[in-house]
Design an enzyme around this catalytic site. Structure first.
Site, short mmCIF file in Angstrom:
data_model
loop_
_atom_site.label_atom_id
_atom_site.label_comp_id
_atom_site.label_asym_id
_atom_site.label_seq_id
_atom_site.Cartn_x
_atom_site.Cartn_y
_atom_site.Cartn_z
N ASP A 1 34.14 68.88 47.69
CA ASP A 1 34.14 68.91 46.22
C ASP A 1 35.36 69.78 45.88
O ASP A 1 36.27 69.93 46.72
CB ASP A 1 32.82 69.50 45.69
CG ASP A 1 32.62 69.28 44.19
OD1 ASP A 1 32.21 68.19 43.79
OD2 ASP A 1 32.92 70.21 43.40
N LYS B 1 23.67 69.75 46.78
CA LYS B 1 25.00 70.33 46.52
C LYS B 1 25.03 71.72 47.12
O LYS B 1 24.00 72.37 47.24
CB LYS B 1 25.24 70.42 45.01
CG LYS B 1 26.70 70.45 44.62
CD LYS B 1 27.27 69.05 44.50
CE LYS B 1 28.76 69.06 44.30
NZ LYS B 1 29.26 67.72 43.95
O1 2IT Z 1 30.54 65.12 43.19
C1 2IT Z 1 30.51 64.36 44.16
O2 2IT Z 1 29.93 63.27 44.12
C2 2IT Z 1 31.19 64.79 45.39
N1 2IT Z 1 31.73 65.89 45.41
C3 2IT Z 1 31.17 63.93 46.61
C4 2IT Z 1 29.90 64.07 47.37
C5 2IT Z 1 29.87 63.36 48.69
O3 2IT Z 1 28.84 63.52 49.38
O4 2IT Z 1 30.83 62.68 49.06
#
Ligand code: 2IT
Length: 445
Positions: free
Chosen positions: A165, A125
């Site tokens: 996100d 993340k």
């Molecule tokens: O919280 C999540 O799963 C996302 N923000 C999407 C992450 C992604 O790699 O599509």
């Protein structure tokens, strides 16, 4: 043998000032402690210490210029948490509340969520404390460019694949991908959530919301019930809430609330027309971060400073922010007869709220299962990019539906209690954990 209390107090000492991360670990530990303590291999390999420590964390400075030619400085981060089952994968969050602790909680959750999708993706993340609210399009572009100038050193299509996100949608992904291409000259799947004309997957924008409603459909079916004519309260008004409103309508349910930091709107007729869905996208694109204009446009009541959990519904679907639904909200929902909770924001409910729902035997789908459709379609975007090919939207939607079904089955297998209550929290945590822990054993240290 691990002692749960000792493990947590030790973890807190090593992660000072990161309450959300502590909360996320504590909730997973609660579910998996017996599994770990009953497995000598997990114990010998010190799986819990290893899975709760990120592989590495990058923290960097982002300098950019606003429209008044003033220099601005923000913090940038990428947490690479665990890549045992695939490249680090997870979104970027741009929000003033973002700290390292926030991104460690999100990266930790992502490990298990990505494992549940059945696709080969590790957990990561990233993001920034940049506040998109009130920014112009060119300011957002300049920020994204500067952010990617640094981030590109740490990511790659086979190593770490960021996505969107909160605060990061296809516009921001576009500006970041543009800068990646300028610097590296590569057309790769280094980011997901790309636009459909430049390598993105169809259905990715809809995927998180659609997936949550597919998951809800599985949950109600498992309880000999149906989504037909169910009333839903949704929080948030962004991409996730938008997809949820569309799919819920398609399956015969009615979403009657959406919300923003300013309050919530109550639309008794349902947020169920193309005009209303399109207006949600407009609201989001305006960068104002308020939902009140919806009430003015469609002539429905707006409740300033309030959360939608005071409205009587069959299914509550938090789609906004961590810990947005607390113990008092849980009490109010239970009192008004809520039948199911589909947590679609990451850790959208406080631990106390989750415990109330479980104690009340109300089926509660946790975020890492219910919202996994977003990252699942990101995984499918990676596949299509690798093949230099693109699937039709029905193909992607069909795969998404099957993945959500499989996630639901995994939760039922691991989480069904002796009294028949399906503890989806336990099910999701154990199923997600096992695959990653077993991979860690196979790979050594
Ligand atoms: O919280 C999540 O799963 C996302 N923000 C999407 C992450 C992604 O790699 O599509």
């Amino acid at each position: 043998m691990y002692n749960q209390k000792e493990f947590m107090s030790d973890l807190e000492m090593r992660n000072i000032g990161e309450p959300e991360f502590i909360q996320a670990v504590s909730e997973v530990l609660e579910s998996v402690i017996d599994v770990v303590n009953n497995d000598p291999e997990y114990l010998d390999a010190r799986i819990l210490e290893r899975i709760t420590e990120p592989d590495r964390v990058f923290m960097f400075k982002v300098e950019w210029e606003n429209d008044d030619a003033e220099v601005q400085v923000n913090k940038g981060y990428r947490v690479q948490f665990n890549n045992s089952i695939g490249p680090y994968k997870g979104g970027l969050r741009f929000h003033p509340s973002v700290t390292l602790g926030t991104l460690k909680f999100l990266g930790f959750e992502q490990i298990f969520k990505n494992s549940l999708t059945t696709l080969p993706m590790g957990g990561g993340k990233g993001g920034s404390d940049f506040n998109p609210k009130g920014k112009s399009d060119t300011e957002i572009m300049r920020f994204c460019r500067s952010f990617m100038t640094e981030l590109q050193k740490y990511i790659g299509p086979e190593t770490d694949v960021p996505a969107g996100d909160i605060g990061v949608g296809s516009r921001e992904i576009g500006y970041m991908y543009g800068q990646y291409k300028r610097l590296r000259g590569e057309n790769t799947g280094v980011l997901t959530g790309k636009g459909r004309n430049w390598g993105g997957s169809l259905i990715r924008p809809e995927a998180t919301g659609f997936g949550a409603i597919y998951f809800a459909d599985e949950v109600v079916k498992a309880h000999n019930d149906s989504l037909k004519d169910k009333l839903l309260s949704v929080s948030g008004f962004g991409n996730v809430a938008w997809g949820a409103c569309i799919k819920a309508t398609e399956l015969g349910a009615k979403v009657i609330t959406i919300s923003g930091p300013d309050g919530y709107i109550h639309d008794k007729d349902g947020i169920s027309t193309q005009e209303k869905w399109d207006y949600m996208l407009e609201l989001r694109a305006s960068n104002n971060d308020v939902v009140k204009p919806y009430a003015e446009k469609f002539g429905v009541p707006f409740f300033e400073g309030k959360k939608p959990w005071e409205v009587k519904v069959d299914i509550a679907v938090p789609c906004a922010f961590q810990n947005e639904l607390n113990e008092d909200d849980a009490d109010a929902l239970i009192k008004s007869g809520v039948k199911y909770i589909i947590e679609t924001s990451n850790m959208g409910c406080t631990t106390e709220a989750v415990n109330k729902f479980i104690a009340g035997k109300i089926p509660f789908g946790p975020g890492k299962a219910a919202n996994a459709g977003g990252v699942a379609v990101s995984g499918l975007e990676m596949s299509q990019n690798s093949m230099k090919y693109s699937w039709a939207s029905e193909d992607v939607d069909d795969k998404l539906g099957r993945i959500m079904k499989d996630i639901h089955s995994a939760c039922v297998t691991e989480g069904t209690q002796s009294d028949g209550y399906i503890n989806y929290v336990k099910g999701a945590n154990i199923a997600g954990f096992r695959k990653v822990a077993d991979a860690m054993l196979d790979l050594g240290y």
